[in-house]
Design a protein around this motif. Structure first.
Motif, PDB file in Angstrom:
ATOM      1  N   LEU A1018       0.706  -1.067   0.148  1.00 47.80           N
ATOM      2  CA  LEU A1018      -0.017   0.027   0.039  1.00 47.80           C
ATOM      3  C   LEU A1018       0.803   1.223   0.127  1.00 47.80           C
ATOM      4  N   LEU A1019       1.973   1.204   0.886  1.00 51.28           N
ATOM      5  CA  LEU A1019       2.813   2.447   1.042  1.00 51.28           C
ATOM      6  C   LEU A1019       3.721   2.660  -0.450  1.00 51.28           C
ATOM      7  N   LEU A1020       4.175   1.766  -1.144  1.00 52.06           N
ATOM      8  CA  LEU A1020       4.700   1.476  -2.219  1.00 52.06           C
ATOM      9  C   LEU A1020       3.756   2.201  -3.361  1.00 52.06           C
ATOM     10  N   GLY A1021       2.526   1.596  -3.257  1.00 52.82           N
ATOM     11  CA  GLY A1021       1.503   2.147  -4.323  1.00 52.82           C
ATOM     12  C   GLY A1021       1.330   3.664  -4.148  1.00 52.82           C
ATOM     13  N   GLN A1022       1.358   4.150  -3.273  1.00 54.90           N
ATOM     14  CA  GLN A1022       1.240   5.456  -2.884  1.00 54.90           C
ATOM     15  C   GLN A1022       2.449   6.385  -3.485  1.00 54.90           C
ATOM     16  N   PHE A1023       3.629   5.724  -3.232  1.00 47.79           N
ATOM     17  CA  PHE A1023       4.966   6.308  -3.859  1.00 47.79           C
ATOM     18  C   PHE A1023       4.856   6.371  -5.239  1.00 47.79           C
ATOM     19  N   CYS A1024       4.396   5.256  -5.801  1.00 46.89           N
ATOM     20  CA  CYS A1024       4.262   5.215  -7.283  1.00 46.89           C
ATOM     21  C   CYS A1024       3.218   6.484  -7.862  1.00 46.89           C
ATOM     22  N   ARG A1025       2.064   6.558  -7.257  1.00 43.04           N
ATOM     23  CA  ARG A1025       1.269   7.638  -7.929  1.00 43.04           C
ATOM     24  C   ARG A1025       1.789   8.774  -7.610  1.00 43.04           C
ATOM     25  N   SER A1026       2.586   9.092  -6.623  1.00 42.15           N
ATOM     26  CA  SER A1026       3.193  10.219  -6.530  1.00 42.15           C
ATOM     27  C   SER A1026       4.405  10.500  -7.089  1.00 42.15           C
ATOM     28  N   ASN A1027       5.026   9.447  -7.628  1.00 41.23           N
ATOM     29  CA  ASN A1027       6.424   9.356  -8.629  1.00 41.23           C
ATOM     30  C   ASN A1027       7.416   9.834  -7.484  1.00 41.23           C
ATOM     31  N   ASP A1028       7.421   9.135  -6.361  1.00 38.53           N
ATOM     32  CA  ASP A1028       8.333   9.518  -5.337  1.00 38.53           C
ATOM     33  C   ASP A1028       9.265   8.484  -5.323  1.00 38.53           C
ATOM     34  N   TYR A1029      10.296   8.174  -6.142  1.00 35.67           N
ATOM     35  CA  TYR A1029      11.261   7.099  -6.185  1.00 35.67           C
ATOM     36  C   TYR A1029      12.063   7.169  -5.091  1.00 35.67           C
ATOM     37  N   GLU A1030      12.477   8.274  -4.499  1.00 34.99           N
ATOM     38  CA  GLU A1030      13.369   8.291  -3.391  1.00 34.99           C
ATOM     39  C   GLU A1030      12.657   7.805  -2.152  1.00 34.99           C
ATOM     40  N   ALA A1031      11.524   8.310  -1.860  1.00 34.57           N
ATOM     41  CA  ALA A1031      10.824   7.498  -0.641  1.00 34.57           C
ATOM     42  C   ALA A1031      10.498   5.965  -0.897  1.00 34.57           C
ATOM     43  N   LEU A1035      11.995   3.432   1.513  1.00 34.82           N
ATOM     44  CA  LEU A1035      11.194   2.248   2.292  1.00 34.82           C
ATOM     45  C   LEU A1035      11.785   0.810   2.007  1.00 34.82           C
ATOM     46  N   PHE A1036      12.308   0.655   0.931  1.00 37.54           N
ATOM     47  CA  PHE A1036      12.959  -0.531   0.638  1.00 37.54           C
ATOM     48  C   PHE A1036      14.219  -0.987   1.679  1.00 37.54           C
ATOM     49  N   GLU A1037      15.251   0.137   1.968  1.00 41.50           N
ATOM     50  CA  GLU A1037      16.282   0.110   2.712  1.00 41.50           C
ATOM     51  C   GLU A1037      15.970  -0.374   4.023  1.00 41.50           C
ATOM     52  N   ARG A1038      14.712   0.346   4.538  1.00 38.78           N
ATOM     53  CA  ARG A1038      14.171   0.212   5.787  1.00 38.78           C
ATOM     54  C   ARG A1038      13.837  -1.151   5.946  1.00 38.78           C
ATOM     55  N   LEU A1039      12.782  -1.682   4.937  1.00 39.60           N
ATOM     56  CA  LEU A1039      12.620  -3.347   5.039  1.00 39.60           C
ATOM     57  C   LEU A1039      13.727  -3.930   4.793  1.00 39.60           C
ATOM     58  N   GLU A1040      14.620  -3.798   4.252  1.00 38.14           N
ATOM     59  CA  GLU A1040      15.813  -4.671   3.866  1.00 38.14           C
ATOM     60  C   GLU A1040      16.667  -4.770   5.097  1.00 38.14           C
ATOM     61  N   ALA A1041      16.789  -3.906   5.978  1.00 40.83           N
ATOM     62  CA  ALA A1041      17.476  -3.860   7.372  1.00 40.83           C
ATOM     63  C   ALA A1041      16.646  -4.914   8.553  1.00 40.83           C
ATOM     64  N   GLN A1057       9.663  -1.188 -11.629  1.00 43.22           N
ATOM     65  CA  GLN A1057       9.239  -0.294 -12.637  1.00 43.22           C
ATOM     66  C   GLN A1057       8.972   1.384 -12.462  1.00 43.22           C
ATOM     67  N   LEU A1058       8.966   1.776 -11.082  1.00 41.95           N
ATOM     68  CA  LEU A1058       9.035   2.979 -10.550  1.00 41.95           C
ATOM     69  C   LEU A1058      10.293   3.327 -11.073  1.00 41.95           C
ATOM     70  N   LEU A1059      11.276   2.763 -10.739  1.00 41.14           N
ATOM     71  CA  LEU A1059      12.804   3.430 -10.938  1.00 41.14           C
ATOM     72  C   LEU A1059      12.995   3.850 -12.414  1.00 41.14           C
ATOM     73  N   ASN A1060      12.240   2.443 -13.398  1.00 40.03           N
ATOM     74  CA  ASN A1060      12.505   2.525 -14.867  1.00 40.03           C
ATOM     75  C   ASN A1060      11.854   3.908 -15.398  1.00 40.03           C
ATOM     76  N   VAL A1061      10.695   4.212 -14.808  1.00 38.96           N
ATOM     77  CA  VAL A1061      10.041   5.228 -15.513  1.00 38.96           C
ATOM     78  C   VAL A1061      10.694   6.555 -15.096  1.00 38.96           C
ATOM     79  N   ASN A1062      11.764   6.561 -13.958  1.00 36.86           N
ATOM     80  CA  ASN A1062      12.427   7.829 -13.636  1.00 36.86           C
ATOM     81  C   ASN A1062      13.966   7.695 -14.034  1.00 36.86           C
ATOM     82  N   GLN A1063      14.223   6.675 -14.880  1.00 34.23           N
ATOM     83  CA  GLN A1063      15.183   6.305 -15.599  1.00 34.23           C
ATOM     84  C   GLN A1063      16.432   6.530 -14.351  1.00 34.23           C
ATOM     85  N   VAL A1064      16.239   5.815 -13.338  1.00 35.68           N
ATOM     86  CA  VAL A1064      17.256   5.368 -12.232  1.00 35.68           C
ATOM     87  C   VAL A1064      17.675   4.314 -12.211  1.00 35.68           C
TER      88      VAL A1064
END
Length: 1077
Positions: A1018-1031, A1035-1041, A1057-1064
């Protein structure tokens, strides 16, 4: 350079006049001294500016003529004033007195390097009747004296040429010199003793004014200096006696001339005898002088003789005609009156002698116009002077009729009507009647200025009386007159539309003419009941194409208020009155409602509601419109709204009628490649503005539209830039533009400018109805400025003048207003015990409900509780919460109250300090008691499962992990899973990442509450809608820890997919786990 061109042209004109009339200067060898003497100034001096400065001024003038410069203009420079002076002279062969005064003001302002002594000398010589005929002799003398003072201030010692100019101005104005001896003494100091020529000029001045006493003194002084009398001196004496009407004195001078051996019987002597006879009233003998003259009179002499005849109290028309017949034919038959006669006529008009002017111009021949020549120039300046001189309109009409009848100016009555409309509207109707009596066809637009004039003077009744006058003159009030000039000003009458139709019918405007425009205004004001009543009462067929724009405005309101059914009923009633039954009115309306930059275009659900209601009433559209609407809907729908597109296609299929045709303008709106600015997107408008500014074209319409869209989209900085441009160009502000400017100032929290804009909107467009949400926003701004009473008065006035729609349409605006009231109330110092127990927000809410702006709603009750929290009174807040829950079955600020009480119960020191009052002291124990009472209240209203869901989120927000985990693992703890998920989505939209992560860790391993992975998705979906790849990466780093957590493959795919859209660049850890090669 521009000033330097003026004097040579004047001198050239005087030289040509001298060629026609003989020498115009008074010299000893010539007795012809009756036209204006040549200016003593030889050539006009160059300007005191460099060539680069001249070129810069000229280029600036050219740019100014192209640029729409409407900012407050600085005082005109001397170059600009002189250019105006020259232009006026080139057009009329006269000088403008106001221009001369402005040059004098530049001199009096001591602006260095602006005007030279030679330029002042030129103006000194221009203070004569021929160049300034509209002024009296005393006014010209006053101008001369002021210029003479400025000449002395420039440090210029007057030369003999300056003194000669002074004497010539006095002679031309027939003014005597008060004391000639002081003048002679002044000249003697700098230029030596006076010679015979100077005495001759002094004698000319005295005799021209008829001052024979001073002339005798001058003759005595001339004898003392042994100056012999010349022919010029005798002619001056003849003129002096003639001006006094002294025939005996004239004969005495003639006898002296005979004794001196001066030839008699010349044209000069006879002309002077003629003037003496006219002055003494012996007109028959004067006629004999003209008939018996042995030599022909010169042009200048005839003009002076004519002046003498016209100066008499009773003008002999036959004598005027006789003198005119003696003048050269080529002198009289130009495109306009000869400049000398024109000056004479203007002088007579300002002496209140219009009949003399009429008689003089009536004696002149008509001009011989060739093909492509201007036929309305003859006498046009004189028509203007009739108004400037305040001549009665009947005499002005007499003059204009004479110009037409004699063929001198066939369009004189048209010019007179135009001048009357501009300068004297009270007389314009008489002029229009004269034009109609002359057989000319009157057109409706002739009456437009009169309509506005009557409205300003007499209001709506005056306008209606004028319409009846139009009918009397057989002028039909056309649709443009109704729409643009009459109906917009009938604001009071249109409050009762049926009566206004009857009132218009009473003055000759048929209901078939007025009904359509009146319906347009009522639709613009959203007055549906009045529109329905008019449609029922009058069976008139209507051109529905003219109602598309107001119907689109009404559709915006219908969409906001969800009044789709009433809107469709209105369309059905209008369709029954359609003039062209084969045209697709419904389709054209729907396409215009879905135009670019409209909210309906991006709201397929609302479009479906409109179409559904129209289809339910069996209204039909053309196949072209159906395809265009379906295409627009498919572009707007998302994946979750595909069923809307399918339903819309089915309904449109039912509404198709192949016999209907879409109007050409509606079809081109969605099929053409050249867009109108109203159909452009925001980016397209920005590009269009750049193009217009680059080409120096008119950008006003684009600026107006762009300003409205930028304010609507929230781009406030850009909106401020556009507003500054509009103000610099003085773009005419429409009602919609002023409403957008008001919205801009409200969003910027600029109360003074918002108040000023609202006042301007009300005064300029009193019939305009401001949107309710903007009015409420302005009231909220007033409250923020601690003007609660003014806000209430504003809202009350709106409810008294217009029906309040309210509802969900304005709920957010009402909520913000109530929040501002709560904050204002919390900032006010308590004035007494009653004030402490008073809740301003609750009073404001009851006030708004009473006026119809809103009803009881959970969101609107929240600010009532918030006021007590902002005041630091926890007991009152809990008590208010319980009261509202019992009364309205709502639990306002539920999440905020639970979270606050959890923090207080856990001993949060900062929060505890907020709620320490003089009456009560909040402790963790009292907070826990309040928490218990609040949870029991929520359970009673919503049930225990819903209360547990809310408490769970409150603990995730403010509690400890132990508290949260203990609650979750309790087997008796039941929750509403659907509500919990919905609340989590809301928190995700609000950016409450910390709360959701704590909840996810708390529910780990307990599947009966909510899936932990679902919260992360749900959180990731919200970041995708706002196109906030940094957030998302954070989030992934916090979950990875977290070693205990395994991120799902779906989460990883969405992140990639979000990273690809932003060419990151995808981190290696993510790429490895997502199995990306």
């Amino acid at each position: 350079m521009q000033r330097a061109r003026l004097l040579p042209s004047l001198c050239l004109r005087w030289q040509r006049l001298g060629q026609l009339t003989g020498s115009l200067a008074c010299s000893p060898s010539s007795g012809q001294r009756y036209a204006i003497a040549k200016s003593p100034v030889g050539t006009f001096p160059a300007l005191l500016v460099t060539s680069s400065q001249q070129q810069r001024f000229l280029s600036t003038e050219r740019k100014t003529s192209r640029r729409n410069n409407t900012s407050p203009r600085p005082p005109a420079s001397i170059e600009e004033v002189w250019t105006q002076l020259e232009t006026y002279y080139q057009q009329h062969s006269l000088l403008n007195y106001d221009h001369c005064q402005r040059v004098l003001e530049h001199l009096q302002a001591n602006k260095a390097g602006t005007v030279t002594a030679e330029q002042v000398h030129f103006l000194l010589g221009s203070c004569v009747p021929e160049l300034l005929p509209a002024q009296s002799a005393q006014q010209r003398l006053q101008l001369f004296q002021n210029l003479w003072k400025q000449l002395l201030k420039l440090g210029q010692q007057p030369t003999l040429a300056h003194y000669q100019t002074r004497l010539q101005v006095l002679r031309q104005n027939r003014l005597s010199l008060p004391e000639h001896r002081s003048l002679l003494a002044e000249i003697a100091i700098y230029h030596g003793a006076a010679d015979a020529g100077l005495y001759s000029e002094l004698l000319d001045v005295a005799c021209s004014a008829g001052n024979m006493r001073q002339a005798s003194e001058l003759l005595a002084e001339m004898r003392e200096h042994s100056f012999a009398l010349t022919e010029r001196n005798f002619h001056s004496l003849l003129l002096g006696h003639a001006r006094n009407g002294d025939l005996a004195g004239t004969e005495s001078v003639v006898a002296s001339m005979r004794s001196a051996g001066i030839q008699l019987g010349t044209s000069t002597t006879e002309a002077l005898r003629f003037e003496a006879l006219v002055e003494s009233g012996q007109l028959e003998r004067a006629k004999e002088v003209v008939l018996q003259a042995t030599s022909s009179f010169s042009h200048a002499q005839l003009l002076q003789m004519l002046r003498a005849v016209l100066a008499a109290k009773d003008v002999d028309v036959q004598l005027v005609q006789q003198l005119v017949s003696e003048m050269p034919r080529e002198f009289l038959t130009g495109l306009d009156l000869p400049s000398v006669l024109k000056s004479l006529c203007i002088q007579l008009l300002h002496e209140s002698r219009p009949q003399v002017v009429i008689q003089l111009v009536g004696a002149l021949p008509a001009p011989n116009h060739t093909q492509n020549q201007n036929v309305d120039e003859y006498g046009s300046l004189l028509l203007q002077e009739f108004f400037r001189a305040n001549i009665p309109v009947q005499e002005t009409l007499q003059f204009a009729r004479q110009l037409v009848q004699r063929g001198q100016n066939p369009r004189a009555l048209h010019l007179l009507v135009e001048l009357a409309l501009r300068r004297l509207p009270v007389a314009a109707l008489s002029c229009l009647e004269a034009l109609a009596a002359a057989g000319e066809e009157l057109r409706p637009h002739y009456f437009w200025p009169l309509l506005l004039h009557h409205y300003r003077r007499e209001g709506e009744s005056g306008m209606l009386r004028l319409i009846s006058e139009m009918q009397r003159l057989r002028v039909e009030c056309d649709e443009e007159t109704l729409r643009q000039y009459l109906l917009p000003n009938l604001t009071q009458s249109l409050t009762q539309p049926v009566e206004s139709v009857k009132a218009l019918e009473a003055v000759g405007v048929k209901p078939s003419q007025s009904l359509g425009p009146i319906l347009g205004i009522l639709l613009q004001q959203h007055q549906l009941p009045e529109v329905q009543e008019l449609l029922k009462r009058y069976p008139t067929r209507l051109d529905l194409g003219t109602l598309l724009q107001p119907l689109c405005s009404l559709a915006v309101n219908a969409r906001a208020t969800k009044r789709y059914e009433s809107f469709a009923q209105l369309i059905q009633a209008l369709q029954l009155k359609a003039l062209q039954r084969e045209e697709d009115f419904v389709g054209a309306l729907l396409l215009q409602m879905c135009g670019p930059q409209t909210r309906l275009r991006q709201d397929p659900a609302a479009l479906l509601s409109f179409v559904h209601e129209l289809q339910r009433l069996e209204l039909q559209i053309s196949p072209t419109a159906a395809e265009a609407l379906l295409s627009l809907a498919r572009q707007a729908v998302t994946k979750t709204e595909e069923d809307i597109s399918q339903n819309l296609a089915k309904i449109l299929q039912k509404m198709r009628n192949s016999k209907l045709t879409l109007p050409a303008d509606a079809a081109s709106l969605h099929g053409g490649f050249i867009k109108h600015p109203r159909d452009m997107s925001l980016d397209e408008l920005e590009c269009h503005l750049v193009e217009l500014e680059a080409k120096q074209l008119n950008p006003r319409g684009v600026l107006r539209r762009l300003l409205q869209l930028t304010v609507r989209s929230g781009r406030l900085e850009r909106a401020q830039e556009l507003l500054a441009k509009c103000q610099a160009l003085k773009v005419q502000s429409s009602a919609g533009m002023l409403a957008s400017i008001l919205d801009l100032h409200i969003k910027l929290s600029d109360l003074p400018r918002a108040q000023k804009t609202l006042d301007q909107l009300r005064s300029s467009y009193p019939a305009f109805q401001l949107d309710e949400h903007k009015l409420i926003d302005f009231a909220a701004l007033l409250v923020r400025g601690e003007q609660l009473k003014a806000a209430k008065q504003l809202l009350r006035q709106r409810s008294e003048n217009h029906k309040i729609v309210g509802g969900d349409y304005v709920i957010k605006n009402v909520w913000q207003l109530l929040n501002n009231v709560a904050q204002m109330a919390a900032s006010l110092p308590p004035s007494g015990p009653e004030e402490k127990s008073r809740n301003h927000t609750s009073e404001m809410l009851d006030f708004l409900r009473g006026l119809g702006y809103c009803q009881s709603h959970n969101a609107l009750l929240g600010p009532v509780v918030r006021e007590w929290l902002l005041k630091g009174d926890l007991d009152a807040a809990v008590e208010e919460f319980q009261r509202l829950a019992t009364k309205h079955k709502h639990t306002p600020l539920q999440f905020e109250m639970l979270s606050l009480l959890v923090r207080l119960g856990n001993g949060d020191e900062e929060e505890l300090k907020r709620f320490q009052t003089s009456k009560t002291t909040t402790t963790p124990q009292t907070a826990q008691q309040h928490l218990s009472s609040v949870t029991s209240t929520v359970s009673r209203v919503h049930g225990s499962a819903n209360m547990n869901s809310a408490l769970l989120l409150a603990l995730a927000e403010s509690g400890t992990e132990t508290q949260l985990r203990r609650l979750i693992i309790n087997p008796e703890f039941r929750i509403n899973h659907e509500l919990l998920l919905k609340n989590c989505e809301h928190l995700g939209q609000e950016g409450a990442v910390r709360t959701l992560l704590r909840l996810a860790r708390g529910v780990r391993g307990v599947q009966r509450t909510i899936d932990e992975q679902k919260i992360y998705d749900l959180l990731l979906g919200q970041f995708c809608r706002s196109n906030d790849y940094e957030a998302a990466l954070n989030l992934f780093e916090r979950l990875e820890a977290d070693d205990e957590l395994k991120v799902s493959q779906e989460f990883l795919r969405n992140l990639v997919q979000l990273l690809n859209v932003n060419q990151v660049e995808i981190p290696s850890g993510i790429a490895l786990r997502a199995q990306i090669r």
